[in-house]
Each structure stands twice: as C-alpha cells, then as structure tokens.
Design an enzyme around this catalytic site. Structure first.
Site, PDB file in Angstrom:
ATOM      1  N   GLY A   8       0.846  -1.202   0.000  1.00  0.00           N
ATOM      2  CA  GLY A   8       0.000   0.000   0.000  1.00  0.00           C
ATOM      3  C   GLY A   8       0.872   1.239   0.000  1.00  0.00           C
ATOM      4  O   GLY A   8       0.528   2.276   0.582  1.00  0.00           O
ATOM      5  N   GLY A  11      -0.356   4.828  -0.819  1.00  0.00           N
ATOM      6  CA  GLY A  11      -1.492   5.351  -0.058  1.00  0.00           C
ATOM      7  C   GLY A  11      -1.097   6.467   0.894  1.00  0.00           C
ATOM      8  O   GLY A  11       0.041   6.963   0.877  1.00  0.00           O
ATOM      9  N   GLN A  12      -2.054   6.858   1.733  1.00  0.00           N
ATOM     10  CA  GLN A  12      -1.834   8.018   2.602  1.00  0.00           C
ATOM     11  C   GLN A  12      -0.678   7.774   3.566  1.00  0.00           C
ATOM     12  O   GLN A  12       0.217   8.604   3.707  1.00  0.00           O
ATOM     13  CB  GLN A  12      -3.110   8.350   3.397  1.00  0.00           C
ATOM     14  CG  GLN A  12      -2.984   9.660   4.169  1.00  0.00           C
ATOM     15  CD  GLN A  12      -4.075   9.859   5.201  1.00  0.00           C
ATOM     16  OE1 GLN A  12      -4.813   8.931   5.537  1.00  0.00           O
ATOM     17  NE2 GLN A  12      -4.180  11.072   5.713  1.00  0.00           N
ATOM     18  N   ASP A  34       2.749  -1.660  -4.426  1.00  0.00           N
ATOM     19  CA  ASP A  34       1.365  -1.195  -4.513  1.00  0.00           C
ATOM     20  C   ASP A  34       0.718  -1.908  -5.696  1.00  0.00           C
ATOM     21  O   ASP A  34       1.399  -2.479  -6.550  1.00  0.00           O
ATOM     22  CB  ASP A  34       1.310   0.333  -4.686  1.00  0.00           C
ATOM     23  CG  ASP A  34      -0.016   0.899  -4.186  1.00  0.00           C
ATOM     24  OD1 ASP A  34      -0.039   1.477  -3.073  1.00  0.00           O
ATOM     25  OD2 ASP A  34      -1.027   0.757  -4.893  1.00  0.00           O
ATOM     26  N   ILE A  35      -0.620  -1.851  -5.741  1.00  0.00           N
ATOM     27  CA  ILE A  35      -1.333  -2.500  -6.846  1.00  0.00           C
ATOM     28  C   ILE A  35      -1.236  -1.677  -8.124  1.00  0.00           C
ATOM     29  O   ILE A  35      -1.458  -2.181  -9.219  1.00  0.00           O
ATOM     30  CB  ILE A  35      -2.800  -2.789  -6.437  1.00  0.00           C
ATOM     31  CG1 ILE A  35      -3.432  -3.811  -7.384  1.00  0.00           C
ATOM     32  CG2 ILE A  35      -3.617  -1.508  -6.348  1.00  0.00           C
ATOM     33  CD1 ILE A  35      -4.702  -4.437  -6.844  1.00  0.00           C
ATOM     34  N   TYR A 143     -15.385  -2.619   6.792  1.00  0.00           N
ATOM     35  CA  TYR A 143     -14.006  -2.223   7.118  1.00  0.00           C
ATOM     36  C   TYR A 143     -13.695  -2.572   8.580  1.00  0.00           C
ATOM     37  O   TYR A 143     -12.657  -3.170   8.884  1.00  0.00           O
ATOM     38  CB  TYR A 143     -13.870  -0.717   6.873  1.00  0.00           C
ATOM     39  CG  TYR A 143     -12.548  -0.102   7.267  1.00  0.00           C
ATOM     40  CD1 TYR A 143     -11.376  -0.427   6.603  1.00  0.00           C
ATOM     41  CD2 TYR A 143     -12.490   0.867   8.276  1.00  0.00           C
ATOM     42  CE1 TYR A 143     -10.171   0.170   6.942  1.00  0.00           C
ATOM     43  CE2 TYR A 143     -11.289   1.469   8.615  1.00  0.00           C
ATOM     44  CZ  TYR A 143     -10.137   1.123   7.950  1.00  0.00           C
ATOM     45  OH  TYR A 143      -8.952   1.720   8.285  1.00  0.00           O
ATOM     46  N   LYS A 147     -10.986  -5.184  10.145  1.00  0.00           N
ATOM     47  CA  LYS A 147      -9.938  -4.766  11.083  1.00  0.00           C
ATOM     48  C   LYS A 147     -10.016  -5.588  12.369  1.00  0.00           C
ATOM     49  O   LYS A 147      -8.986  -6.001  12.908  1.00  0.00           O
ATOM     50  CB  LYS A 147     -10.041  -3.266  11.379  1.00  0.00           C
ATOM     51  CG  LYS A 147      -9.626  -2.371  10.210  1.00  0.00           C
ATOM     52  CD  LYS A 147      -8.153  -2.551   9.845  1.00  0.00           C
ATOM     53  CE  LYS A 147      -7.679  -1.595   8.768  1.00  0.00           C
ATOM     54  NZ  LYS A 147      -6.302  -1.873   8.310  1.00  0.00           N
TER      55      LYS A 147
HETATM   56  N1  SER Z   1      -9.454   6.764   8.497  1.00  0.00           N
HETATM   57  C1  SER Z   1     -10.230   5.563   8.369  1.00  0.00           C
HETATM   58  C2  SER Z   1     -11.513   5.802   7.681  1.00  0.00           C
HETATM   59  O1  SER Z   1     -12.030   6.886   7.815  1.00  0.00           O
HETATM   60  C3  SER Z   1     -10.499   4.985   9.718  1.00  0.00           C
HETATM   61  O2  SER Z   1      -9.457   4.158  10.079  1.00  0.00           O
HETATM   62  O3  SER Z   1     -12.026   4.931   7.069  1.00  0.00           O
END
Ligand code: SER
Length: 321
Positions: A8, A11-12, A34-35, A143, A147
């Site tokens: 990743g 990503g951020q 990364d993909i 999500y 997690k």
């Molecule tokens: N920043 C993430 C989201 O907003 C939460 O872990 O999905």
C-alpha cells in the site's frame, strides 16, 4: 542486509512512511509495493525498489519477499471504511486475505510485521468517550469487521506461531503528502486542502461529529516506537488504542478560520455520517503510553499550522513556474 517491504506504498500512510524509511535505512533497503505503479515523485527514481502486485496474490508476495531478502513488512494495503461499504466483497478479500498472506509469509520467513488497525473496530455499543483498550468490539462496517478479524488473526499468529506482528488502532490521520481515499475521517484533510486553495468546502459530516485524530508525523513516530520496542514489553498483541486529539468538524473549521478569516464551510452529511456515528469521540491509549512510551507531539493548533504551511507551499508552486 534485510530489506523493508511496504505494501500500500502509494497510499496516505505509505507515501510518508516510504520517505521516512528511505531516510532512516537508505533507499536500497526499502521496497515499495502497490497494486498500481507509483507517481514519479514517489517512484523508482528516488532510489528505492518498486514492485507492482496485489496483496491477495500470495505467490507474488512470496516472490518479492525472497527476491529482496525482506526482513520486515509494513502491511498497509487496505480499503477504507466508505470504500468498504460500497465494495464489501473486495474489502473483505483485500483486507483479510491480504493480511493472512503476509502473516503466512511472516511465519515462513521469520518476518517482523506492522499492520494498522483502526478506530473502526469499535461500534455503536462501545463506550464513546475515553474508549478503553479492552471493550465491546462490534463494528458496524465491513471495514471494521476486517480490522477486528485482522486483530484476532495477528494475535493468533503471534500466540500460535510466534510471529512478531505489531499493531495500532489508528484514529483519523491528517497529512499533506498523499490524500486519503475512501475513508470517513478524510473530511479533515479535504477541508484543510480547500482552505489552502482558498475555496469553500462542503463537509460530508455534521458539524458536531467528534472523532479522534492524529497528524501524520505523530503516526510515523508511533510506528517507529512500536517497531523499536522490546517485544517483551508488548502486552497487547491484537492492536493498541492510539490517539492524539479529538476534533469536531466545526472545531476544525473554526481553527482554520482563525488563520484564514472568511473560510466558508457548509454541511451536507451523507452515508459516511452513519459510519462516523458508530465510532468513538475519544479513546484511552494508556497501554501504548505505558508499554512503549507513546506520546503525541502535535495538538490541533500545531497540526493546522503545519498543514496549512505545507499545503500553501504546494498551492503556490505552479504559480512560481
Ligand atoms: N481513516 C479511516 C476511515 O475513515 C479509519 O481508520 O475509514
């Protein structure tokens, strides 16, 4: 020399983490996966290794780990909360099976792993204020389900197979290097970017929506401290609660207006409001402080000052040319 793999990487978190690892370990020690191929600014021309692969493809991950003699993995590849609700099957597959692939490789090759969990593991029946480390974990989003499942997988691989996997439950992260995508806490970055560009912002959360947040330098500092810690000191092998400050959308708008008078924000809550409503307003991160010395350095004001400085520099850049 063992190398460090970041999944990743575009990503951020990855965009900032790759830079930090490159400075700490030297570019040759870092493999950014990364993909999709990286933008030039974060790519191979910076001297580190670049791989394009899908974390769901275990044989590709294994080949990369062998080819680069990887010793540590920062496994960041993931769909965030809002994306997870629009693509739940993909979110389950990428987030859960991607993590399992990395943990299986960690077991086979004795890798150390960092994996981020999230405040999304909490749900509507979790205490909303100063949410403790050990609490009710009934997430309402796919999500959050991935997690929470991931946290249990980490604990299982640690206990059953001795895999040294370490994790924190990140709050919303604010950064300027790469924008977040598909998350619920993204509004904070979006609002700051609009302010720096001098345009009004329409917020997708209600003004009173209060969520825990953190500035990226502190997030990287946390990752560094946790990965540096004596394994014997780590009492939590699911994922550590972590926070820096709590913030409502209106408070962020006010803090920006103190620096940019007249900055206009309107509110048009969408489906992300329902996600935010199930997350805590603040969390208690005492075990992280005790076990590995976690202490944030940026509060709301310091974050807003630093973000606006960096974002304005970027906004100014094209004009100079
Ligand atoms: N920043 C993430 C989201 O907003 C939460 O872990 O999905």
């Amino acid at each position: 020399m063992k190398r460090t793999l970041v999944t990743g990487a575009n990503g951020q978190i990855g965009s900032d983490l790759v830079g930090r690892l490159r400075r700490e370990q030297g570019p040759d020690a870092v493999v950014a996966l990364d993909i999709t191929p990286p933008a030039a600014v974060n790519g191979a021309d910076m001297g580190h290794h670049v791989e394009v692969a899908d974390v769901r493809d275990r044989s590709a991950i294994e080949r990369i780990i062998r080819a680069h003699d990887v010793g540590t993995v920062y496994h960041l590849a993931s769909l965030l909360s809002a994306s997870g609700e629009s693509q739940p099957d993909r979110a389950w597959d990428v987030n859960t099976n991607g993590l399992k692939n990395v943990l299986d490789e960690a077991r086979a090759h004795e890798l150390t792993v960092f994996w981020p969990s999230s405040i999304a593991v909490f749900g509507p029946d979790t205490p909303k204020r100063n949410t403790p480390q050990e609490t009710i974990l009934n997430p309402d989003t796919m999500y959050g389900v991935t997690k929470r499942s991931g946290e249990l997988l980490c604990r299982y691989y640690h206990r059953r197979h001795g895999v040294d996997v370490r994790s924190v439950r990140f709050p919303g992260l604010v950064s300027y290097a790469a924008p977040p995508g598909g998350g619920t806490t993204d509004y904070a970055v979006d609002m700051l970017r609009a302010a720096a560009r001098g345009v009004p912002y329409t917020c997708f959360l209600r003004p009173d929506t209060r969520l825990p947040m953190m500035y990226m330098p502190d997030a990287l500092q946390a990752v560094h401290r946790l990965m540096d810690a004596d394994p014997a000191a780590l009492s939590v092998r699911t994922s550590y609660n972590l926070t820096a400050f709590s913030l409502s959308a209106e408070e962020l708008a006010t803090a920006i207006r103190q620096r940019i008078p007249g900055f206009a924000v309107t509110y048009a809550p969408d489906t992300r409001q329902q996600i935010a409503d199930t997350w805590p307003a603040s969390v208690d991160d005492a075990p992280a402080r005790t076990d590995w010395g976690w202490a944030p350095t940026f509060d709301l004001d310091a974050m807003v000052d630093d973000m606006l400085d960096h974002l304005r520099e970027r906004t100014d850049e094209p004009k100079r040319g």
